[in-house]
Design an enzyme around this catalytic site. Structure first.
Site, PDB file in Angstrom:
ATOM      1  CB  CYS A   1      -1.639   4.183   9.142  1.00 46.27           C
ATOM      2  SG  CYS A   1      -2.844   4.728  10.401  1.00 46.27           S
TER       3      CYS A   1
ATOM      4  NE  ARG B   1      -3.413   0.951   2.359  1.00 42.02           N
ATOM      5  CZ  ARG B   1      -4.191   1.104   3.341  1.00 42.02           C
ATOM      6  NH1 ARG B   1      -4.350   0.144   4.125  1.00 42.02           N
ATOM      7  NH2 ARG B   1      -4.971   2.042   3.258  1.00 42.02           N
TER       8      ARG B   1
END
Length: 280
Positions: A236, A176
């Site tokens: 995050c 990601r």
């Protein structure tokens, strides 16, 4: 009370009138698991359930943004969590979401907060007791004052992109971070904040779900290219796993760390912010 406590320690302290145990399990929306239902099926005796999906600022479009002080205080009071209590938080999630609860409690002024090393996984593996159902609690008084120095906003992060004086640490999976995987939230571009380091939060744990410590923990930061001597901001997807490297740094005695609460769900949805793809 240390910031990280063992299952053996907790087993010996269960039942102490000032000790409050908190299940802070949360899952990604597409995981097919229900954290509250799993809590009601089995939890550490006496533990209450802190719903991190609900404990948010609903006026902000980004998920998991810190709630207003009055909302946090109200939710803690309804869970029987009060001033002067000792809190031990745990989870049963691959996201290691107890770190988010630890950070939130501390950010809102709680003094005695610890994470259970190994979480429910380790507790159960050792054959320790669990119970089911809901826990009945007495309403408590919790005073919430947010330490705004603990939180980094988008403007602050924009000011340290590519800064040689700071470290930006991204706790998402490497795929990601690199932009190889599609983001789970609509309208959010893939990639990462330019200049940030990739340190997947799973890299900070041992095979038995316990935290790495000492040289092993320091080596995980080093392998990601993180200079622990610089002030740090952790990030995050939505501010949950960002608390994992923040807590890891805390275990190493590092306190000059902020958490970017909006994280990639805010940054990646803003067309005006710079974005990067590929490895760190």
């Amino acid at each position: 009370m240390n910031s990280l406590v063992s299952t053996e320690w907790l087993a010996g302290e269960l039942g102490a009138p000032d000790l409050k145990v908190i299940d802070a399990t949360i899952f990604l929306s597409g995981a097919g698991r229900d954290a509250r239902a799993e809590y009601e099926a089995e939890h550490i005796p006496g533990a209450v359930f802190m719903d991190l999906d609900e404990l948010v600022d609903t006026a902000n479009p980004a998920p998991h943004m810190l709630p207003p002080e009055h909302k946090f205080a109200s939710r803690m009071q309804s869970l029987g969590l009060g001033d002067g209590n000792r809190f031990v938080v745990y989870d049963n999630s691959p996201l290691h979401s107890s770190a988010r609860a630890w950070w939130m409690l501390r950010a809102f002024g709680a003094h005695y907060v610890a994470i259970l090393d190994g979480g429910l996984q380790k507790w159960k593996a050792e054959g320790r007791p669990v119970e089911s159902g809901k826990v009945h609690v007495r309403h408590a008084h919790f005073t919430a004052f947010l330490d705004r120095e603990a939180v980094a906003g988008k403007e602050y992060v924009s000011g340290i992109v590519h800064s040689a004086e700071h470290e930006l640490v991204d706790a998402r999976p490497a795929s990601r971070f690199a932009g190889e995987d599609k983001e789970p939230r609509p309208g959010v571009e893939p990639g990462h904040i330019p200049g940030s380091r990739s340190l997947p939060q799973t890299d900070l744990f041992n095979a038995d779900n316990s935290w790495k410590r000492g040289d092993d923990l320091r080596a995980a930061f080093f392998a990601a290219g993180v200079d622990l001597n610089k002030p740090m901001v952790t990030t995050c997807g939505s501010g949950v796993t960002a608390a994992v490297p923040l807590f890891g740094a805390h275990l190493l005695g590092k306190e000059d760390v902020k958490l970017y609460d909006g994280s990639w769900s805010e940054w990646g949805a803003d067309p005006a912010t710079p974005k990067a793809t590929g490895p760190a």
